[in-house]
Design a protein around this motif. Structure first.
Motif, PDB file in Angstrom:
ATOM      1  N   GLY A  92      56.265 -57.019-134.275  1.00 30.39           N
ATOM      2  CA  GLY A  92      54.982 -57.614-133.900  1.00 30.39           C
ATOM      3  C   GLY A  92      55.086 -58.608-132.767  1.00 30.39           C
ATOM      4  O   GLY A  92      54.166 -59.376-132.522  1.00 30.39           O
ATOM      5  N   ALA A 147      48.756 -54.909-136.472  1.00 27.22           N
ATOM      6  CA  ALA A 147      47.766 -55.346-135.485  1.00 27.22           C
ATOM      7  C   ALA A 147      46.501 -55.859-136.167  1.00 27.22           C
ATOM      8  O   ALA A 147      45.855 -56.772-135.674  1.00 27.22           O
ATOM      9  N   ARG A 148      46.155 -55.280-137.314  1.00 27.71           N
ATOM     10  CA  ARG A 148      44.902 -55.679-137.965  1.00 27.71           C
ATOM     11  C   ARG A 148      45.089 -56.804-138.963  1.00 27.71           C
ATOM     12  O   ARG A 148      44.239 -57.656-139.120  1.00 27.71           O
ATOM     13  N   PRO A 196      47.920 -59.142-139.187  1.00 35.46           N
ATOM     14  CA  PRO A 196      49.229 -59.642-138.769  1.00 35.46           C
ATOM     15  C   PRO A 196      49.842 -60.640-139.755  1.00 35.46           C
ATOM     16  O   PRO A 196      51.049 -60.613-139.988  1.00 35.46           O
ATOM     17  N   ALA A 197      49.009 -61.509-140.347  1.00 38.58           N
ATOM     18  CA  ALA A 197      49.578 -62.541-141.211  1.00 38.58           C
ATOM     19  C   ALA A 197      50.249 -61.917-142.435  1.00 38.58           C
ATOM     20  O   ALA A 197      51.365 -62.293-142.802  1.00 38.58           O
ATOM     21  N   LYS A 245      53.393 -59.729-141.217  1.00 34.52           N
ATOM     22  CA  LYS A 245      54.530 -60.494-140.711  1.00 34.52           C
ATOM     23  C   LYS A 245      55.203 -61.320-141.801  1.00 34.52           C
ATOM     24  O   LYS A 245      56.361 -61.703-141.662  1.00 34.52           O
ATOM     25  N   ALA A 246      54.470 -61.606-142.877  1.00 37.02           N
ATOM     26  CA  ALA A 246      55.086 -62.348-143.980  1.00 37.02           C
ATOM     27  C   ALA A 246      56.164 -61.506-144.662  1.00 37.02           C
ATOM     28  O   ALA A 246      57.064 -62.038-145.305  1.00 37.02           O
ATOM     29  N   LEU A 252      57.353 -71.679-141.770  1.00 36.31           N
ATOM     30  CA  LEU A 252      56.568 -70.792-140.910  1.00 36.31           C
ATOM     31  C   LEU A 252      56.253 -69.488-141.623  1.00 36.31           C
ATOM     32  O   LEU A 252      55.198 -68.896-141.422  1.00 36.31           O
ATOM     33  N   HIS A 253      57.201 -69.056-142.464  1.00 36.03           N
ATOM     34  CA  HIS A 253      56.991 -67.800-143.175  1.00 36.03           C
ATOM     35  C   HIS A 253      56.401 -68.024-144.559  1.00 36.03           C
ATOM     36  O   HIS A 253      56.544 -67.194-145.437  1.00 36.03           O
ATOM     37  N   ARG A 254      55.800 -69.167-144.711  1.00 36.13           N
ATOM     38  CA  ARG A 254      55.022 -69.488-145.916  1.00 36.13           C
ATOM     39  C   ARG A 254      55.817 -69.443-147.206  1.00 36.13           C
ATOM     40  O   ARG A 254      55.337 -68.942-148.232  1.00 36.13           O
TER      41      ARG A 254
END
Lengths: 246, 243
Positions: free
Chosen positions: A54, A71-72, A74-75, A78-79, A106-108
């Motif tokens: 991404g 793309a739709r 991302p959060a 990407k986690a 950053l990665h929760r």
């Protein structure tokens, strides 16, 4: 295959300066699988990995991580991802512990789990004694390890490593290979490399790119079937690809 | 998430020795200027005493100090903002943020507030110095508050502007010069006459500088800051190809 798909890419294409760097690359990765990405310099390995992570948007095609379109959503997508780029994204003036904690946040990663995750990542990458050191003062090999630790600290389902063993000494290479195999038990790993025996040793499947196109996508056993892996690779990459231009 | 990023920015600023040097140097310059103004004021104090409604100590000392602070910050802030995004791109650490599950808004606001916290420290140190006027005379705290607010809003505006230029390029120097050129241009507008004059942040700062806190000025600053933050967010969002 029985295990669920964690990462899938469909017809990825990326242009750079009017020339296509990656053309129509599709791949699928299952849980517990280690995929090796092979190819010459400039074959589009890094570009492909960046699109999977991404960091780069494909001109066409889409990527799904754990069933989330990158793309739709991302959060969410990407986690589930951990990414080590070609140049480890290290802040040289931070301490190892601070940096890894920052990457985890950053990665929760939840605050309650921070210490546990931090210690586990450090232990896995052999960084237990370096927590208080400044990243800038570490050797290249150790910086590489911090880069890997950063990619796995949040225990993602998919780990993407761009040439993880570059700059490491033989012992460290062995350790990292063990780590990758260990990661492959619970997560999916995709790594790019120039070292063919690395693929032979740790990867379940191999994907060979030539001028941005997939020319081989099968198990490593298949790659080994006719002859040794090196000659197979040379034979495959020596074949002219359709419409290839120099 | 914004807090995590802001804390990291602040941390990065304060581990670098150059930040401490800069803070020390600024404090020295302001102290020098403060004492110089004080001297001037004490020299003419006898004559002022004979005037009706003579200017007080606060407007003679604190207000010019705030103007100097405003100009120094205008030149200084681009040096900080260039590091925020452009330098991260050049150092290839930017990818850590773009591949993390955070939004462009988180990134931009995190960086903005991190820098703003640091600028607030500079301004606060200056404010304490000015408040020391109260030790020797009757200080006009309303005027001091107006000046502090003005400088703070101006600093936030320059930070937002610099952040935008930082988001455009991967060359820190280009980002710094771009921001500086535009800040300088806006400052020059102040000397022009006509409608364009209201575009200059300095014109709005001057009202606060003489102690006039008007809603129009506050709205101007709010719009300026939000505007540049929004375009920066949009720029990053497009770069990431996200929705």
């Amino acid at each position: 295959m029985a295990s669920p798909t964690t990462l899938s890419a469909h017809n990825l294409t990326r242009f750079h300066g009017g020339r296509s760097v990656v053309t129509d690359v599709s791949l699928e990765l299952h849980r517990g699988e280690v995929l090796g990405l092979l190819g010459h310099n400039g074959a589009g390995k890094s570009t492909t990995l960046q699109m999977l992570a991404g960091a780069l948007t494909p001109n066409s095609g889409r990527v799904e991580v754990c069933d989330f379109d990158i793309a739709r959503k991302p959060a969410l997508a990407k986690a589930c991802l951990g990414f080590l780029p070609e140049h480890p994204p290290l802040y040289k003036d931070m301490r190892v512990d601070d940096y890894l904690t920052f990457a985890a946040k950053l990665h929760r990663v939840l605050p309650a789990q921070l210490t546990e995750y931090l210690n586990l990542a450090k232990q896995r990458c052999g960084l237990t004694d370096c927590g208080k050191k400044l990243i800038g003062t570490l050797s290249k090999g150790y910086q590489q390890r911090v880069g890997i630790a950063q990619a796995i600290i949040h225990q993602p389902a998919v780990v993407i490593l761009d040439e993880p063993t570059v700059g490491l000494d033989p012992t460290q290479i062995r350790d990292i290979r063990e780590l990758i195999r260990e990661l492959g038990n619970n997560s999916s790993v995709i790594l790019s490399t120039h070292l063919l025996h690395e693929v032979e040793n740790i990867c379940d499947r191999a994907l060979i790119l030539q001028q941005g196109k997939v020319i081989f996508n099968d198990t490593t056993d298949e790659l080994r079937r006719h002859s040794d892996i090196e000659s197979s690779f040379i034979r495959l990459t020596a074949m002219p690809t359709e419409g290839a231009t120099k | 998430m914004i807090r995590t990023l802001a804390k990291k920015e602040l941390h990065t600023l304060f581990v670098s020795p150059s930040t401490w040097w800069m803070l020390a140097l600024l404090q020295f310059i302001f102290a020098w200027f403060y004492l110089a103004r004080m001297d001037d004021y004490l020299q003419v104090q006898a004559q002022l005493a004979q005037m009706d409604s003579a200017p007080g100590a606060t407007i003679s000392i604190a207000a010019p100090l705030a103007s100097v602070l405003a100009i120094v910050l205008m030149m200084l802030i681009p040096l900080f903002t260039m590091r925020l995004i452009a330098e991260e791109r050049r150092n290839q650490t930017w990818i850590l943020l773009t591949t993390a599950p955070i939004s462009a808004t988180d990134i931009v606001l995190g960086k903005f507030f991190g820098l703003l916290a640091m600028l607030s420290i500079i301004i606060a140190a200056c404010a304490v110095m000015v408040c020391s006027l109260a030790l020797g005379t009757h200080a006009d705290f309303g005027l001091i508050a107006g000046n502090i607010l003005g400088v703070w809003l101006l600093a936030a505006s320059y930070a937002a502007l610099g952040l935008f230029f930082s988001s455009l390029t991967r060359q820190p120097v280009v980002a710094a010069f771009g921001a500086l050129a535009v800040s300088f241009g806006l400052w020059m507008l102040e000397m022009s006459s006509g409608v364009v004059r209201v575009l200059s942040p300095n014109v709005h700062f001057q009202n606060l500088n003489v102690g006039l806190i008007s809603t129009a000025d506050i709205i101007y600053f709010a719009l300026f800051i939000t505007g540049f933050l929004l375009v920066s967010i949009e720029r990053i969002r497009r770069e990431r190809g996200g929705v």
